[in-house]
Enzyme design. Structure first.
Site, short mmCIF file in Angstrom:
data_model
loop_
_atom_site.label_atom_id
_atom_site.label_comp_id
_atom_site.label_asym_id
_atom_site.label_seq_id
_atom_site.Cartn_x
_atom_site.Cartn_y
_atom_site.Cartn_z
N HIS A 1 -71.40 -60.82 21.56
CA HIS A 1 -70.54 -61.48 20.59
C HIS A 1 -69.31 -62.01 21.32
CE1 HIS A 1 -72.06 -59.20 16.76
NE2 HIS A 1 -73.05 -59.60 17.54
N GLU B 1 -66.19 -61.62 20.77
CA GLU B 1 -65.16 -60.61 20.98
C GLU B 1 -65.49 -59.70 22.17
OE1 GLU B 1 -65.70 -60.84 16.40
OE2 GLU B 1 -66.89 -61.22 18.19
N CYS C 1 -67.51 -57.91 13.35
CA CYS C 1 -68.49 -56.94 12.85
C CYS C 1 -68.00 -55.53 13.22
CB CYS C 1 -69.85 -57.23 13.46
SG CYS C 1 -69.99 -56.78 15.21
N CYS D 1 -67.67 -54.92 17.02
CA CYS D 1 -66.54 -55.61 17.65
C CYS D 1 -65.20 -54.99 17.25
CB CYS D 1 -66.58 -57.10 17.33
SG CYS D 1 -68.00 -57.92 18.11
#
Length: 149
Positions: free
Chosen positions: A54, A56, A84, A87
């Site tokens: 992701h 992040e 999410c 993260c």
């Protein structure tokens, strides 16, 4: 919403546009230390065959390498979509100062949409700011998913 927040969120949106060019879910993130971007990233799950890639997580990894430290004290992360649970956990583990995000994520948001992250139970508190450039952050995602239907 101040100009600094808008400036850094626009940089995160540039990263989301990079994801879009690679047919990844268009989410972008930047990490800021002392007013300077030290890391930037976009979602790369598909191209890397890595569900943890992701924006992040990738930005945090890069920032930790640059800072030569697994803690990112006094750093702020700007991300176009509510992180999410994975993260959000990484942001807490990195001991970041502020999490700033644009659009909420009702189907996957780990801050307060799908889940309410138990910040009060962790050993590190983080300032949360949401809704920064919400229209722009939401539009890039809506357009992407509309094109997939």
């Amino acid at each position: 919403m101040d100009k600094k927040e808008q400036f850094f969120m626009r940089k995160a949106l540039e990263e989301a546009s990079n994801a879009l060019k690679k047919d990844e879910v268009p989410v972008g993130a930047v990490i800021v230390f002392q007013g300077q971007i030290i890391s930037r990233a976009f979602n790369q799950c598909v191209q890397s065959n890595d569900p943890t890639a992701h924006a992040e997580i990738t930005a945090i990894r890069k920032a930790c390498q640059k800072q030569n430290n697994y803690r990112l004290n006094d750093c702020d992360i700007y991300v176009t979509l509510e992180p999410c649970p994975m993260c959000v956990g990484a942001v807490v583990q990195a001991r970041m100062k502020t999490l700033v995000y644009g659009a909420s994520d009702p189907k996957g948001g780990g801050v307060c949409s799908l889940m309410d992250f138990p910040f009060e139970k962790t050993n590190h508190s983080i300032e949360i700011k949401s809704g920064i450039l919400i229209q722009e952050c939401g539009r890039i995602l809506k357009d992407y998913f509309k094109s997939k239907r």
